[in-house]
Design an enzyme around this catalytic site. Structure first.
Site, PDB file in Angstrom:
ATOM      1  N   ASP A  17      -3.828   8.714  -3.338  1.00 31.80           N
ATOM      2  CA  ASP A  17      -4.079   7.681  -2.340  1.00 31.80           C
ATOM      3  C   ASP A  17      -4.413   6.339  -3.002  1.00 31.80           C
ATOM      4  OD1 ASP A  17      -4.574   7.330   0.601  1.00 31.80           O
ATOM      5  OD2 ASP A  17      -6.558   6.728  -0.092  1.00 31.80           O
TER       6      ASP A  17
ATOM      7  N   GLU B 154       0.875   6.675  -4.250  1.00 30.03           N
ATOM      8  CA  GLU B 154       0.949   5.787  -3.102  1.00 30.03           C
ATOM      9  C   GLU B 154       0.537   4.412  -3.622  1.00 30.03           C
ATOM     10  OE1 GLU B 154      -0.853   4.506   1.173  1.00 30.03           O
ATOM     11  OE2 GLU B 154      -2.113   5.003  -0.517  1.00 30.03           O
TER      12      GLU B 154
END
Ligand code: NOJ
Length: 562
Positions: free
Chosen positions: A216, A284
């Site tokens: 993330d 990401e």
């Protein structure tokens, strides 16, 4: 035709070619009927994914969490939130997936923890200047009373990126940085304990048997020294403006040594050299331009990074050609695969997005009073876009429900919204709930088969019943059967490992040839108004929608030709 990607120069490894299906645990399958999906629900439905033909699953976070950002606020990185089950349920899920030949990728959230994480609670209790505070980014406020935030950074979900705390003695205290919600304090990645902790978390999940991590906000961990002011708004997530991803909080050179250390850990789980055993990580990272994003997939760092430029491309042939060419140039230069994606849990579903005016900026959610998309157009384009994507050499990520052609829930009542964006933006930005609605499995069952009860944590729109898995199965014209066929043919024609040549000067048409050991497959996507003839002698292997009466390829349609 110009060759823009030479697949033969890439080694053979599963993650270079994989189709990975993203499961949002709270919205996929609910075993206990509380209206929130869970791990036992996922385990029970895994055969569906084997039959769909994907290679792996990525699960959004299921860790212990107060759920302030649907689990992207982690309070314990080594345990499961009771909403989703137990660690034994996680082990069962991984074992069942492996039995079915599906790999499992879990989400790792290293930029921030929950404010309910033991370390943050200790930091609050310990006071300014303490070692406990040093693991997060605490600063004194500006102004004589320290009343103003330490800098002008904005949070991605809206408002300031700083929140002031009250010290244990009741006095107004220091401020802490949170690039997202106030309940998501950012770690200080200059701190060796933070680094050591995450390396240990990697080992924990690798030892449990997972095949990798989706990381993330991989571009956010390190902030520019001195935390200098930055004027731009933070658009969720990546946005499309020129400043997005450019500030002193994003894409700092210092992030890369973190990932080099992680890559060494992952590599240590495969000493056999057999690439089928590779444990992987996917970034990401909303980073521009592509050449800068490619730094994350150097051979010593991530295996994959989501190609968000592709997701953000407008429905124009020239733009698609351009992003395909630029993406291969950037990733090939570092020996990495290109990893395609059109939808995820943060963006309006592509079946809806592509039904909006072409030049409209990508919205962060759509509400009942907003202009509504053209659903039929959106689905036709989405099928064509996916048929192009799944032919392209490299890997692809699918977002749960896109295989059913699910649209965004664009008329959700505001009072059920849960994305923190809605509150933090002062009810001006709808946020991401519309793409996160529970899956429809069986049209005639309560909650459309999502679980045994009527409850669903977000309401399902009426249109979902006709799109349920049981309604589409066996219907050759359905989106679900199209996905099954695409995934089967992709394998048979070995497209993912192929080389790609692209036709130039094709106006409103994208035309590529993909050549692999299984032969050459020509892929044509027609974005123009008029039909495109199928070249003489070609066999239509697959079409994303019906051909016209003359057998030509109509607008907004992709064909694969053999
Ligand atoms: C990116 C995730 O995909 C998104 O859902 C989340 O809100 C932010 N990172 C913060 O963790």
């Amino acid at each position: 035709m110009t060759t823009i990607h030479d697949g033969t120069s890439h080694p053979d490894a599963w993650w270079r070619k994989a189709v990975i299906y993203q499961i949002y645990p709270r919205s996929w399958a609910d075993a206990n009927g509380d209206g929130i999906g869970d791990l036992p629900g996922i385990t029970s439905r895994l055969p569906y994914l084997r039959d769909l033909g994907v290679d792996a699953v990525w699960l959004s976070p299921f860790y212990t969490s107060p759920q302030a950002d649907a689990g992207y606020d982690v309070a314990d990185y080594r345990d499961i939130d009771p909403l989703f089950g137990t660690l034994d349920d996680a082990k069962d899920m991984v074992a069942r997936a492996h039995e079915l030949d599906l790999r499992v990728i879990v989400d790792l959230v290293p930029n921030h923890s929950s404010d309910e994480h033991a370390w943050f609670q200790a930091a609050l209790a310990a006071g300014p200047g303490s070692p406990e505070r040093a693991r997060y980014i605490f600063r004194d406020g500006k102004g004589p009373e320290g009343n103003e935030p330490p800098n002008n950074w904005k949070a991605v979900f809206g408002g300031s990126a700083w929140t002031r705390i009250t010290e244990a003695d009741g006095s107004p205290g220091q401020w802490y940085l949170h690039l997202f919600d106030p309940k998501q304090p950012d770690f200080d990645w200059n701190h060796s304990e933070v680094r050591a902790e995450f390396e240990s978390v990697l080992h924990f999940w690798l030892d449990l048997g997972v095949d990798g991590f989706r990381v993330d906000v991989a571009h956010g961990l390190v902030k520019e020294a001195g935390l200098p002011d930055w004027e731009a708004e933070q658009e969720l997530l990546g946005g499309t403006g020129p400043d997005d991803g450019q500030g002193p909080m994003w894409d700092q050179d210092g992030v890369h040594e973190i990932y080099e250390a992680w890559r060494r850990i992952l590599n240590s789980y495969n000493t056999s050299g057999d690439s089928s055993q590779d444990r992987v990580m996917c970034a990401e990272a909303w980073v521009k331009p592509a050449s800068r994003a490619a730094r994350y997939v150097r051979q010593t760092e991530f295996h994959q990074a989501f190609n968000f430029d592709f997701l953000d491309t407008t429905w124009r042939a020239a733009d698609l050609r351009d992003v395909i060419e630029t993406s291969y140039a950037a990733n090939d230069s570092v020996g990495a695969p290109t990893t395609w994606v059109l939808s995820n849990h943060d963006v309006v579903r592509h079946a809806t997005r592509l039904g909006l005016p072409i030049d409209a900026p990508r919205p962060n959610g759509i509400g009942a009073e907003d202009a509504q998309p053209d659903a039929e157009l959106g689905l036709r384009r989405a099928r064509a876009a996916t048929a192009l994507m799944l032919a392209l050499p490299g890997g692809s990520y699918l977002w749960q429900g896109e295989e059913l052609g699910l649209p965004e829930h664009t008329t959700m009542p505001d009072d059920v919204r849960q994305d923190p964006t809605w509150e933090r933006s002062g009810h001006t930005v709808k946020g991401r709930d519309g793409c996160r609605v529970p899956m429809p499995w069986e049209a005639d069952k309560p909650s459309l088969g999502f679980g045994p009860s009527e409850q669903t944590w977000l309401p399902q729109p009426e249109s979902y019943a006709a799109l349920a898995v049981d309604q589409q199965t066996g219907d050759e014209t359905s989106t679900l059967e199209l996905y099954r066929t695409m995934l089967r043919l992709r394998r048979e024609r070995a497209l993912a490992g192929g080389s790609l040549a692209m036709a130039t000067n094709t106006g409103e048409v994208v035309q590529v040839d993909i050549t692999s050991a299984a032969g050459t497959t020509t892929v044509i996507t027609n974005l123009g108004e008029g039909p495109v003839e199928v070249p003489e002698g070609a066999t239509v292997l697959l079409a994303s929608g019906p051909l016209d009466a003359k057998g030509d390829v109509p607008t907004d349609t992709t064909v694969w030709l053999g």
